[in-house]
Design an enzyme around this catalytic site. Structure first.
Site, PDB file in Angstrom:
ATOM      1  N   HIS A 153       0.829  -1.212   0.000  1.00  0.00           N
ATOM      2  CA  HIS A 153       0.000   0.000   0.000  1.00  0.00           C
ATOM      3  C   HIS A 153       0.864   1.264   0.000  1.00  0.00           C
ATOM      4  CE1 HIS A 153      -3.451  -2.615   0.951  1.00  0.00           C
ATOM      5  NE2 HIS A 153      -2.624  -3.198   1.806  1.00  0.00           N
TER       6      HIS A 153
ATOM      7  N   GLU B 223       9.735   8.455 -17.015  1.00  0.00           N
ATOM      8  CA  GLU B 223       8.417   9.037 -17.244  1.00  0.00           C
ATOM      9  C   GLU B 223       7.898   8.698 -18.639  1.00  0.00           C
ATOM     10  OE1 GLU B 223       8.578  13.197 -16.365  1.00  0.00           O
ATOM     11  OE2 GLU B 223       9.589  12.857 -14.450  1.00  0.00           O
TER      12      GLU B 223
ATOM     13  N   LYS C 255      16.642  21.522 -11.484  1.00  0.00           N
ATOM     14  CA  LYS C 255      15.860  20.331 -11.796  1.00  0.00           C
ATOM     15  C   LYS C 255      16.698  19.266 -12.498  1.00  0.00           C
ATOM     16  CE  LYS C 255      12.290  19.397 -11.113  1.00  0.00           C
ATOM     17  NZ  LYS C 255      11.077  19.601 -11.906  1.00  0.00           N
TER      18      LYS C 255
ATOM     19  N   SER D 281      15.358  21.529 -16.694  1.00  0.00           N
ATOM     20  CA  SER D 281      14.197  22.401 -16.863  1.00  0.00           C
ATOM     21  C   SER D 281      14.617  23.667 -17.586  1.00  0.00           C
ATOM     22  CB  SER D 281      13.605  22.763 -15.498  1.00  0.00           C
ATOM     23  OG  SER D 281      12.709  23.850 -15.598  1.00  0.00           O
TER      24      SER D 281
END
Length: 462
Positions: free
Chosen positions: A160, A294, A287, A281
């Site tokens: 979980h 992704e 970043k 970024s």
């Protein structure tokens, strides 16, 4: 509506084909992928016709030579594709006839584009599945290589997405190795089911010529020839099979990607992925985004969509061939190309991962991850498991109320207030390393078992 100046068909058709329909109808972008396989199938078909006496040896020799030249032109990128000829089959036949004359017009004897395209697609898919299997083996080896030095690197195991029990990073990586071993089996099974030759089924009913489908099947490396001509030209089960296998593979890659993304966040900071597979970024200088993970996660949705397309495409088609089946090519090719690319690039990323063992160990000590070990301790002391479970739950509750970091921080006397069977040897049980080491059975997280699993998997994908 515009009209084409040329009709591909026959004098039966009095009107030229609509240019809009021709553009809507043609599939050369897809067919170029199977072009060399179409040529291979045609070479074998011509040899079979010559063996049956349907072509003479001069004609067969001319066809073989012409097809070889066409294959060379395709490899060199000099083959001239004509959109008005609609598909690869008519483009090849037209070029062959230009090269060898009337012999080229005889190649289509005892054959239809229906069995021809089914043959080409199966040959293409078989080769792509073989390449995918090789990439999967490389990926599995990458997991094994990453797992081996971390067989005893402690990290939290989750259920979980909450800390559950301590495991090792090596054990976690070998879970993915097992997933992709199953995927390797799925690819092999899909290959086995598609490896039946449809060549000779013709349009749908076979042919009156004395053909030898078994010979053609053997020459093309198929395990056997078709048993039923109707099924041979209309079957696209193998497309659904491949899309299903691809969807499962991408599901596994997506699960991995999700964890990589999570582990890279500063709040978790379990790993760092190499610069080669991250981006920055345009506005935020700090970043460092795990964009490969992704993108793989995103492409999983695309491949799962291909499965839905392939399965729903076939659900209402009467026997035998229908033009709808042209639409089975895009989900097939897109799945094979994207899954293979995702597997390959993930295998390249894994060796760049730097593991932050200190962060993993610290996280494994959170959330009272050795509570089950304490319950097992009480069971071994003679308490029924359900009673032990309740006693430990009460101890955990007290630890939470006192904001204790671990169960080991609770005084022995306080624990004994909940469970009198607890003795001073309990603290050895409550360490995360002791917890991991105690799972020393096949499939368990003990480092000894992880190393054994690594050795077994290495042997399987050697």
């Amino acid at each position: 509506m515009t009209k084409s100046a040329q009709a591909t068909w026959s004098p039966l058709f009095k009107e030229a084909v609509s240019t809009d329909f021709r553009d809507f109808h043609e599939c050369l972008d897809q067919d170029k992928r199977i072009a060399l396989y179409d040529v291979l199938g045609s070479k074998v078909h011509a040899k079979m016709l010559a063996r049956a006496g349907i072509l003479n040896h001069v004609e067969n020799d001319a066809i073989q030579s012409g097809l070889d030249q066409i294959a060379d032109e395709m490899r060199a990128g000099t083959f001239v594709w004509k959109k008005e000829l609609e598909d690869v089959h008519m483009n090849v036949e037209s070029r062959l006839t230009a090269l060898v004359g009337d012999a080229g017009k005889k190649l289509h004897t005892a054959r239809s584009r229906n069995d021809q395209v089914a043959t080409g697609i199966r040959l293409y898919a078989r080769a792509e599945l073989d390449a995918l299997a090789d990439e999967l083996k490389t990926l599995i080896r990458a997991f094994v290589d990453l797992a081996e030095p971390h067989a005893d690197t402690i990290m939290p195991g989750f259920t979980h997405l909450q800390v559950a029990q301590p495991v090792t990073f090596g054990h976690h990586m070998m879970a993915y190795a097992d997933m992709f071993l199953r995927d390797l089996d799925r690819v092999a099974q899909a290959r086995d089911r598609l490896n039946i030759s449809p060549l000779g089924a013709s349009a749908l009913a076979g042919t009156s010529y004395p053909i030898d489908p078994a010979y053609s099947a053997k020459e093309l490396g198929f395990t056997s020839a078709f048993r039923n001509s109707l099924d041979a030209v209309s079957d696209r089960d193998y497309v659904v099979d491949i899309c299903a296998a691809g969807a499962v593979i991408m599901g596994h890659l997506s699960r991995l990607s999700e964890e990589i993304i999570l582990w890279c966040t500063p709040m978790v900071d379990f790993i760092e992925v190499g610069d080669q597979f991250c981006t920055g970024s345009s506005i935020m200088p700090q970043k460092r985004n795990p964009d490969l993970a992704e993108l793989v996660r995103g492409k999983a949705a695309r491949v799962i969509g291909n499965l839905a397309t392939a399965a729903s495409l076939m659900k209402a088609q009467p026997l035998a061939f229908n033009k709808d089946q042209q639409e089975s090519k895009p989900p097939l090719t897109d799945t094979l190309e994207n899954v293979r690319a995702a597997v390959a690039v993930t295998a390249q990323m894994l060796p760049t991962i730097k593991v932050r063992a200190d962060k993993m160990l610290a996280a494994a000590q959170m959330g009272y991850s050795t509570a089950t070990d304490l319950a097992d301790y009480l069971v071994r002391a003679g308490l029924p498991f359900r009673d032990a479970h309740h006693a430990v739950a009460a101890i955990v509750g007290a630890a939470r109320d006192r904001r204790l970091a671990t169960l080991s921080d609770m005084p022995l006397a306080d624990m004994q207030g909940f469970a009198p069977l607890i003795a001073d040897d309990v603290f050895a049980v409550l360490t995360v390393r002791g917890s991991v080491a105690s799972r020393n059975h096949r499939g368990g997280t003990a480092p000894e078992q992880v190393r054994q699993a690594i050795a077994e998997v290495r042997q399987r994908v050697a």
